[in-house]
Write an enzyme that holds these catalytic residues in place. Structure first.
Site, mmCIF file in Angstrom:
data_model
loop_
_atom_site.group_PDB
_atom_site.id
_atom_site.type_symbol
_atom_site.label_atom_id
_atom_site.label_comp_id
_atom_site.label_asym_id
_atom_site.label_seq_id
_atom_site.Cartn_x
_atom_site.Cartn_y
_atom_site.Cartn_z
ATOM 1 N N HIS A 295 31.515 -2.840 93.757
ATOM 2 C CA HIS A 295 33.132 -2.882 93.516
ATOM 3 C C HIS A 295 33.197 -4.327 93.971
ATOM 4 C CE1 HIS A 295 34.283 1.447 94.024
ATOM 5 N NE2 HIS A 295 33.091 1.587 94.366
ATOM 6 N N LYS A 480 48.559 -4.428 98.998
ATOM 7 C CA LYS A 480 47.075 -4.200 98.768
ATOM 8 C C LYS A 480 46.626 -5.001 99.838
ATOM 9 C CE LYS A 480 47.154 -6.442 94.561
ATOM 10 N NZ LYS A 480 46.553 -5.916 93.531
ATOM 11 N N ARG A 481 45.277 -4.858 100.146
ATOM 12 C CA ARG A 481 44.551 -5.412 100.944
ATOM 13 C C ARG A 481 44.793 -7.027 101.024
ATOM 14 N NH1 ARG A 481 38.825 -7.414 101.108
ATOM 15 N NH2 ARG A 481 38.854 -6.229 99.063
ATOM 16 N N LYS A 486 42.987 -12.182 96.123
ATOM 17 C CA LYS A 486 44.213 -11.388 95.720
ATOM 18 C C LYS A 486 45.517 -12.341 95.479
ATOM 19 C CE LYS A 486 42.175 -7.165 97.469
ATOM 20 N NZ LYS A 486 41.897 -6.097 95.891
ATOM 21 N N THR A 588 43.063 -0.359 91.432
ATOM 22 C CA THR A 588 43.607 0.888 91.257
ATOM 23 C C THR A 588 45.215 0.944 91.495
ATOM 24 O OG1 THR A 588 43.160 1.741 93.390
ATOM 25 C CG2 THR A 588 41.583 2.397 91.676
ATOM 26 N N LYS A 592 48.366 2.726 89.338
ATOM 27 C CA LYS A 592 49.428 3.732 89.904
ATOM 28 C C LYS A 592 50.940 2.856 89.493
ATOM 29 C CE LYS A 592 46.336 4.249 93.754
ATOM 30 N NZ LYS A 592 45.873 3.528 94.884
#
Length: 745
Positions: A295, A480-481, A486, A588, A592
């Site tokens: 991952h 998100k995390r 990110k 993911t 969505k």
């Protein structure tokens, strides 16, 4: 389900609080599915994952059982609004995409009628409940069981003993039915026994910045892996005797990241110690049984364990790992590989076990989770392994379940799709790609749907956060995390630049827009927590400036979870997926948002690439450096020189340290400033190319804002994304796993 509905009609609701009603109705529904959740005598797949971010079970399970709307009607007749159960919070048994993916996969396998069974840990407390106090993240225990746990069945009679060096833990299984075409089972083990044992399942991801923390993490990973493997081995012996050469014929095990890789050593240990099978033969059985999903390419997430730590609490496992390491070296010596290539493959070196390298060596299949990610695995992270075992490597682009992420969370859009192409798209193997030819005729209706979902989202935010957002605001969301790669930090700086452009009058036609954040930082991740504080300080600056706040607002929602996500993805117009190219394995959340009609504003990273391939670059907004461009500039990049050339960037960054924004005297903003301009002992300045991509990011945000002014044209882009999102169904992903890796039907 007629029995359930009749019992519901007879249920007395008078004087009962929400939690009592929730438990009683859930228990009625559970009677319909508890007798069908044990594995059958067939080839079964087993999914081992540290995390399962299931979300709220109540509505999803009633939908899967086909009684959600009838339940809504019956309760309404009794004077109960079914929406009151939204106060029953999620079990936060995951940290982000890894755990949510596992939950989607379990859902899709049941929907497709595939025999997939999950194993994990029933944590007493989830990740943590997040509260924002004066802009800072505060962590509180997440006591999710305070509402009861009616969707689990305790199987005390099937408890297993797990041996550690100084104590024995009892692994007590709790079974959660996963409802679809068949009812599968997610089995979560609770650790019981002595106080040391009970700590194992107390908290998800305890801090591991101390040796004791590392040992606890190691215990957790071995605990559920050993319980699962012990169960499978014992079951095989009962059904087929001690003929373990057939074990891979009936059992295939997917390792979801490196957390459960000790399952390999445990299988070999059981086969050699209990059933007197030789280590080479046991290793061959393991190689045919296990599959590994990677991952991440981030080194810190590729777990390595020092031998001394493993030996301290798992001496037998340490011995097995050393025997496997000796076997691997013997195998490699029989090849024509160079010494350098061999050293790149071995999983034990200088007293350290590499879980990723063990998984690569001892698996039938290794897969990445997006096309770009898999290519990076083959060309970079596992390049030598790919040259030796090319047949092992596959790509399985992630997906999300359309049942929770479209049908349940967005019934208005689902109804629109029904009207356009019929309801058959709701079936597990069906899709809604037929929508592509009907987009132009649906624009006005879609605009109405999106307005309603924004209204619902803003109402939820006002209820949860006490913040009121005007209903005409466009929504840009980054939820998100919280991690530096990110690049929530880059979005924060972009907002500061937009703020300056609007306030100074350089941009006058900016459509009112909300930048919406939701994220949890790991408790020990100081810099990430500084970014949360920064975003909240920017929100205070922007939202209180009457010269700007009618066109720009910022909100950071507290305790972002699956239920919050259900509201946010449906009400968002623009999905911000801006990770540094090459570092987001897949994502993911991006899927969505796409499924609910948000355009993607993002880099060519992870599944963004495939989103653009499916929906068209003209219907999304791509910016920033590519993987190849970053590779070219990595040695020469000088963020300070760039700042000297970009006064808007400099002003935005200087606001962290010039008194414009306050970090409460903690120094965290100075540290953030230094991370871009000076670097640190463990990284170079601007390691994630925040400043490099900032100008194209701001320009892209302005382009999106301008384009959104033409509502129908923008709705067309959004609908093209909805129509193209079927590829990102986890039903497709799981069907590929079933056919290409697990060989189940």
């Amino acid at each position: 389900m007629s029995g359930y509905l009749q019992e519901l009609r007879n249920l007395d609701v008078k004087g009962k609080d929400v939690i009592t009603l929730y438990n009683e109705i859930s228990e009625l529904a559970m009677r319909e599915c508890t007798t069908r959740i044990s594995a059958k005598e067939e080839r079964n797949a087993y999914y081992l994952s540290m995390e399962y971010l299931i979300g709220r079970s109540f509505y999803n399970n009633l939908m899967e059982l086909g009684v959600l709307e009838e339940t809504r009607r019956i309760l309404a007749e009794k004077g109960v609004d079914i929406n009151v159960f939204e106060e029953i919070e999620d079990a936060a048994l995951g940290n982000g995409g890894l755990g949510r993916l596992a939950a989607c996969f379990m859902d899709s396998a049941a929907a497709l009628g595939l025999p997939l069974y999950g194993y994990g840990i029933r944590f007493r407390y989830g990740l943590f409940r997040q509260r924002i106090e004066e802009g800072f993240q505060k962590e509180l225990p997440d006591d999710w069981q305070r509402f009861g746990d009616p969707w689990s069945i305790r199987r005390e009679e099937e408890a297993r003993k797990i041996e550690f060096a100084y104590f024995t833990a009892l692994a007590v299984p709790y079974d959660i039915p996963v409802i679809g075409k068949r009812v599968n089972c997610l089995r979560l083990y609770q650790a019981e026994g002595c106080p040391e044992a009970e700590k194992i399942s107390e908290y998800l991801y305890p801090a591991d910045d101390t040796e004791e923390g590392k040992l606890l993490r190691l215990r957790q990973e071995y605990f559920f892996s050993a319980a699962a493997i012990g169960e499978l081995v014992e079951r095989h012996a009962k059904l087929y005797g001690k003929h373990f050469e057939s074990f891979p014929k009936y059992n295939t095990v997917q390792l979801n990241d490196t957390h459960p890789v000790l399952a390999i050593a445990e299988l070999v240990r059981l086969l050699t110690v209990k059933y007197r099978i030789s280590v080479p033969k046991a290793a061959e059985i393991a190689k045919q049984t296990f599959n590994y999903t990677n991952h991440t390419v981030l080194p810190e997430a590729l777990e390595c364990w020092r031998e001394e730590l493993v030996r301290k609490i798992l001496p037998d496992i340490a011995d097995i790992l050393l025997q496997l390491a000796t076997l691997q070296k013997r195998e490699l010596k029989r090849t024509a590989l160079t010494e350098s290539a061999c050293s790149d493959l071995i999983f034990y070196d200088k007293g350290v076990f590499s879980m990723a390298k063990l998984a690569v060596w001892c698996s039938t299949s290794i897969n990445g989770v997006a096309a770009l990610h898999t290519e990076i695995l083959k060309k970079n992270l596992f390049a030598t392994a790919y040259s030796v075992y090319p047949e092992k490597f596959q790509n399985k682009t992630n997906g999300v379940t359309k049942r929770r992420w479209l049908m349940l969370n967005n019934p208005e859009l689902s109804k629109l799709i029904d009207g356009a192409i019929g309801p058959q798209w709701r079936e597990a193997r069906a899709d809604h790609s037929a929508l592509k030819g009907k987009v132009s005729s649906l624009e006005e209706d879609f605009i109405k749907v999106k307005r309603e979902k924004r209204r619902q989202l803003f109402s939820y935010i006002e209820e949860r956060e006490g913040v009121k957002i005007p209903e005409h605001f466009l929504v840009f969301a980054q939820v998100k995390r919280l991690h530096e790669y990110k690049r929530q930090f880059m979005t924060a700086l972009a907002i500061l630049e937009l703020y300056e452009l609007i306030k100074s009058g350089q941009v006058n036609d900016f459509r009112p827009s909300l930048f919406l954040f939701g994220a949890k930082s790991a408790p020990s991740y100081t810099r990430a927590k500084g970014i949360i504080k920064l975003i909240n300080e920017i929100a205070k600056l922007v939202n209180n400036d009457e010269q700007v706040n009618q066109r720009l607002r910022v909100v950071f929602v507290q305790n972002y979870d699956v239920s919050y996500a259900e509201k946010i993805v449906a009400g968002t117009d623009v999905s911000l997926q801006v990770s540094t190219a090459g570092l987001e394995a897949s994502g993911t959340g991006n899927m969505k948002f796409m499924m609910n009609g948000a355009v993607t504003c993002g880099t060519l990273d992870g599944a963004n690439i495939e989103i653009v391939e499916q929906a068209g670059e003209e219907n999304n907004y791509i910016f920033g450096a590519t993987v190849d461009e970053i590779a070219r500039i990595s040695e020469s990049y000088d963020p300070c020189a760039l700042l000297d050339q970009k006064p808007l960037h400099k002003k935005a960054l200087e606001s962290l340290v010039d008194g414009t924004l306050s970090d409460g005297g903690t120094g965290c903003f100075s540290e953030l400033y230094g991370s871009l301009t000076e670097g640190a002992s463990w990284h170079k300045p601007d390691n994630y190319y925040v400043l490099y991509d900032l100008e194209p990011y701001v320009n892209t945000l302005l382009d999106i804002n301008r384009d959104s002014g033409n509502e129908r044209a923008f709705a067309h882009k959004q609908l093209e994304n909805v129509a193209s999102s079927s590829f990102f169904s986890s039903d497709r992903t799981i069907a590929e796993y079933a056919e290409k890796i697990w060989h189940i039907s």
